[in-house]
Structures are given as structure tokens and as C-alpha cells.
Write an enzyme that holds these catalytic residues in place. Structure first.
Site, mmCIF file in Angstrom:
data_model
loop_
_atom_site.group_PDB
_atom_site.id
_atom_site.type_symbol
_atom_site.label_atom_id
_atom_site.label_comp_id
_atom_site.label_asym_id
_atom_site.label_seq_id
_atom_site.Cartn_x
_atom_site.Cartn_y
_atom_site.Cartn_z
ATOM 1 N N LYS A 1 48.644 44.262 38.489
ATOM 2 C CA LYS A 1 48.785 44.272 37.022
ATOM 3 C C LYS A 1 50.246 44.170 36.587
ATOM 4 O O LYS A 1 50.905 45.171 36.322
ATOM 5 C CB LYS A 1 48.135 45.536 36.458
ATOM 6 C CG LYS A 1 46.628 45.522 36.590
ATOM 7 C CD LYS A 1 46.017 46.754 35.982
ATOM 8 C CE LYS A 1 44.793 47.204 36.750
ATOM 9 N NZ LYS A 1 45.018 48.372 37.607
ATOM 10 N N GLY B 1 46.096 54.509 43.426
ATOM 11 C CA GLY B 1 44.955 54.595 44.331
ATOM 12 C C GLY B 1 45.132 53.995 45.715
ATOM 13 O O GLY B 1 44.942 54.679 46.721
HETATM 14 P P1 AMP Z 1 47.319 47.731 40.595
HETATM 15 O O1 AMP Z 1 46.189 48.452 39.931
HETATM 16 O O2 AMP Z 1 48.153 46.950 39.655
HETATM 17 O O3 AMP Z 1 48.144 48.664 41.474
HETATM 18 O O4 AMP Z 1 46.664 46.668 41.545
HETATM 19 C C1 AMP Z 1 45.914 46.977 42.697
HETATM 20 C C2 AMP Z 1 45.224 45.726 43.139
HETATM 21 O O5 AMP Z 1 46.181 44.752 43.432
HETATM 22 C C3 AMP Z 1 44.367 45.871 44.374
HETATM 23 O O6 AMP Z 1 43.020 45.745 43.979
HETATM 24 C C4 AMP Z 1 44.807 44.713 45.248
HETATM 25 O O7 AMP Z 1 43.735 43.993 45.815
HETATM 26 C C5 AMP Z 1 45.540 43.818 44.275
HETATM 27 N N1 AMP Z 1 46.486 42.924 44.947
HETATM 28 C C6 AMP Z 1 47.477 43.258 45.767
HETATM 29 N N2 AMP Z 1 48.102 42.153 46.253
HETATM 30 C C7 AMP Z 1 47.478 41.111 45.690
HETATM 31 C C8 AMP Z 1 47.643 39.694 45.799
HETATM 32 N N3 AMP Z 1 48.584 39.166 46.584
HETATM 33 N N4 AMP Z 1 46.821 38.900 45.084
HETATM 34 C C9 AMP Z 1 45.875 39.446 44.307
HETATM 35 N N5 AMP Z 1 45.658 40.760 44.172
HETATM 36 C C10 AMP Z 1 46.449 41.588 44.850
#
Ligand code: AMP
Length: 393
Positions: A197, A350
């Protein structure tokens, strides 16, 4: 410093404690991890020992204002009684006179637990009349649910506005840790940010630029930065509306002498799935039909060097698509290096918390935050609405 339960007289007072008993349960309604209950025991025991009449209130899951038997706090009641080694009174519906009657008979040192507060639709709407009824149960309010301290709900913000409010020990320690790290860190101070995000994380970066020495950026959010400086990111996740801001942030970092490190290589996948074909790409040189799913081996090495030197570390968000085994390597390696670091380490969010826990590193981390959203708000330099209502010492 905010007032805590140590700063007030609780003897014989009815004390409403908003806790976070939002514990994970399996399909047989067995609690699979009771950390959130054990984390509140010091506060509950203190109140018992000091003669308070303790009324606990929590949410569990997302029942959306409906009574959902599967989300009842009864399994928590059983576990809590066991841990406190005493009977805990259960109040099915505090709005119902008959059901709430035992609350009137509470004696000094007794403990009661209200049923899932999100069974009432008024809770998440911060309904004033509902907050008044909740506040009428008690003389004092204790905020012990750090995980919901950023939300203006009736059992958090609403009640704290109506009766004297103080922090419990868990909230006190969360606030202390973030305050020390953000305002008086031992240096070098390294922040590791991942996750997807971008809109949530950019304000964090903006705030951290005034505080940290080095920022390591990974996860889905990294590709917005790589694209902003003209790299080809293929099909990777990008927030096009934030490209200008990403560039401004990088300029500001230069001005402030903050080192921002983006991934130098990445594990790319042909599609967003566990069994997708993968290939490692140097940053900015993705094939058009691949997307970035994890940081690559060179990036892991480079981030390791910075983590090793750090005296203070804050980490929020996974470095790759943590849900899939195949793209968990970056996050797990970073978890290992953070755990090995002997300085102060703080982890929130998380997936990053899950990584250190599943690898058995929890005890080597100085502080694992109990609130992803609340900690993100503190990292953005904002205060928490419920905490704002609590008087300073
Ligand atoms: P957040 O809530 O912003 O900390 O995002 C967590 C999410 O970021 C997790 O569900 C991960 O699967 C996703 N994420 C991490 N790296 C990537 C990536 N390279 N592309 C897409 N999603 C990602």
C-alpha cells in the site's frame, strides 16, 4: 507521557478496560495463539491487586454489528479464567438489564468480560448514546487495546471522551518504544519498509526522512520508486498517481542526507501465483511480461550490510509476496538479520510480525507491536485519537 493506571486510585472503582482479545481461532473455535490475552495480564493483575472492579471489553473479528455465535468471546473467557486462575463473569448483553445485573454486584478484585462489542452496530459508528451506556458501567476507562487505538469507535474514543481515561501497561509500552525510536534513537537508525500500500507508506517515508539515517525499501511499493526514476518494472505493482511524490521524496532524502536504498535485483514472475515461472531481473530491466514478487539475492546482501550496522531498526511490511512460499525468501532473510542485530528492533505490521514469529525469532526482537495500523500512524508522525484524549502526567 500519558497517565497510566499507576497514576490513579482504582480501589473499589469500576474500571472499564478496552483490551484487544482479537485472537486467532481454528474452525473448532480453539484459540491458536493467546499472545493478545497474555499481553494484557500485567494490567489486569495490577487492577485486581489494587482492588478495582474490572470490566473487560473487546472485539473479535468482523461481525459487522450482528450477533455471530462463531465470534463469541466465550472461548476467550475460558482461557482468561485459566490464566488469571479465577472465575470471570461473562456478560452476554450489557444493554439488557438482567444480563448486566452481575456487573452491579462486582466486588473489589472481581473481573467481568463483556461479549464481543462489535456485535452492536453502534460500536464502529461511535454512536454517542451507545458510548454513554458503556461509560455508565464504569468510573474510569483504561485504554489497553493498542491495535484499535487509531480508530474512533464507541468503546475506544467514545468512552474515553466521557469518563476519566488512562493507559494500560501495554499501550504505555507501545507509546514509549515508538517515542524513543522516533525521537531519541541510537544511530545508525535504519527503517525497512515493504508491503503493497504505497499510499499508506509514503507518508511514513516522509516523516521518517527527518529521523532515520537509512531507508531500505522493498515489497510491492518499491516498484513505484523504480518506475519514478525511469526504470522498466514490467507488470509490477505501481501506483501511477504517486510517481511525482516518489521523486520528490528521493530529492528530499538527498537534501537531508538520508540514504534510500531500493532493490537492485528482484525475483520476477510471469503471473501472480505460487507456481508461476520465475526469473531474477536487475532493477529497472524487467521483461515486459514479468512482475516483481520479491527482492533478489544481491538486494538481500546489500540490505544485510545496512541492518548489521544499525543500532535502531524499525520494520514494517513484507519485502515480497509473503503469502506464497516461493516469494518469502527476502522477508525471511531480513527477519533473520533483524533478529541477529543487537540494537533496538521494532516490528509492526502483520506479515513482518508473522515472519519473525514463524521463524522463532520473536524473543530476539526488542519490540513486536500489537497494532499494525496504530503503529503505522505513529510512524506517519500522527497521534492516535484515543491516546489524545488521555491526560498527560
Ligand atoms: P501492506 O499491508 O502494505 O504491508 O502490504 C502487505 C502485502 O504486500 C502482502 O499481502 C504482500 O503480498 C504484498 N506484497 C509484498 N510485495 C509485493 C509485490 N512485490 N507485489 C505485490 N504485492 C506485494
Amino acid at each position: 507521557m500519558k497517565k497510566t493506571i499507576r497514576d490513579i486510585d482504582v480501589e473499589n472503582k469500576r474500571v472499564l478496560v478496552r483490551v484487544d482479545f482479537n485472537v486467532p481461532m481454528n474452525s473448532d473455535l480453539k484459540i491458536t495463539d493467546d499472545t493478545r490475552i497474555t499481553a494484557t495480564l500485567p494490567t489486569i493483575n495490577y487492577l485486581i491487586e489494587h482492588g478495582a472492579k474490572v470490566i473487560l471489553c473487546s472485539h473479535l473479528g468482523r461481525p459487522n454489528g450482528q450477533v455471530e455465535p462463531k465470534l463469541s468471546l466465550r472461548p476467550v473467557l475460558a482461557r482468561l479464567s485459566q490464566l488469571l486462575n479465577k472465575e470471570v463473569v461473562f456478560v452476554e448483553d450489557f444493554l439488557n438489564k438482567q444480563s448486566a445485573a452481575p456487573l452491579k454486584d462486582l466486588k473489589s478484585g472481581d473481573v467481568a468480560l463483556l461479549e464481543n462489542i462489535r456485535f452492536y452496530k453502534q460500536e464502529e459508528k461511535n454512536d454517542e448514546a451507545f458510548a454513554k451506556k458503556l461509560a455508565a458501567l464504569a468510573d474510569v476507562f483504561v485504554l489497553e487495546a493498542f491495535g484499535t487505538a487509531h480508530r474512533k469507535h464507541a468503546s475506544t474514543y467514545g468512552v474515553a471522551k466521557l469518563i476519566p481515561a488512562v493507559c494500560g501497561f501495554l499501550v504505555e509500552s507501545e507509546l514509549d518504544v515508538f517515542d524513543k525510536a522516533l525521537n531519541n534513537p541510537e544511530r545508525p537508525f535504519v527503517a525497512i519498509l515493504g508491503g503493497a500500500k504505497v499510499a499508506d507508506k509514503l507518508p511514513v517515508i516522509e516523516n521518517l526522512l527527518d529521523r532515520v539515517d537509512t531507508l531500505l525499501i522493498g515489497g510491492g511499493m518499491a516498484y513505484t520508486f523504480i518506475k519514478a526514476i525511469g526504470g522498466n518494472v514490467g507488470m509490477s505493482l505501481v501506483d501511477s498517481s504517486k510517481l511525482d511524490l516518489a521523486n520528490k521524496i528521493m530529492d528530499k532524502a538527498k537534501e537531508k542526507n538520508v540514504k534510500i536504498l531500493l532493490p537492485i535485483d528482484n525475483v520476477g514472475a510471469k503471473d501472480f501465483s505460487e507456481d508461476a515461472e520465475t526469473k531474477v531481473f536487475n532493477s529497472g530491466f524487467f521483461a515486459d511480461n514479468y512482475q516483481g514478487m520479491d527482492i533478489g539475492p544481491k538486494t538481500i546482501k546489500c540490505f544485510k550490510k545496512e541492518i548489521k550496522k544499525a543500532k535502531t531498526i524499525i520494520w514494517n511490511g513484507p519485502l515480497g509476496v509473503y503469502e506464497y512460499d516461493k516469494f518469502r525468501r527476502g522477508t525471511n532473510k531480513i527477519a533473520k538479520y533483524v533478529a541477529k542485530n543487537k540494537g533496538m528492533s521494532i516490528i509492526g505490521g502483520g506479515d513482518s510480525v508473522a515472519a519473525v514469529q514463524s521463524l522463532g525469532y520473536s524473543r530476539r526482537i526488542s519490540h513486536i507491536s500489537t497494532g499494525g495500523g496504530a503503529s503505522l500512524m505513529l510512524l506517519q508522525g500522527k497521534s492516535l485519537p484515543c491516546v489524545d484524549l488521555i491526560e498527560d502526567k
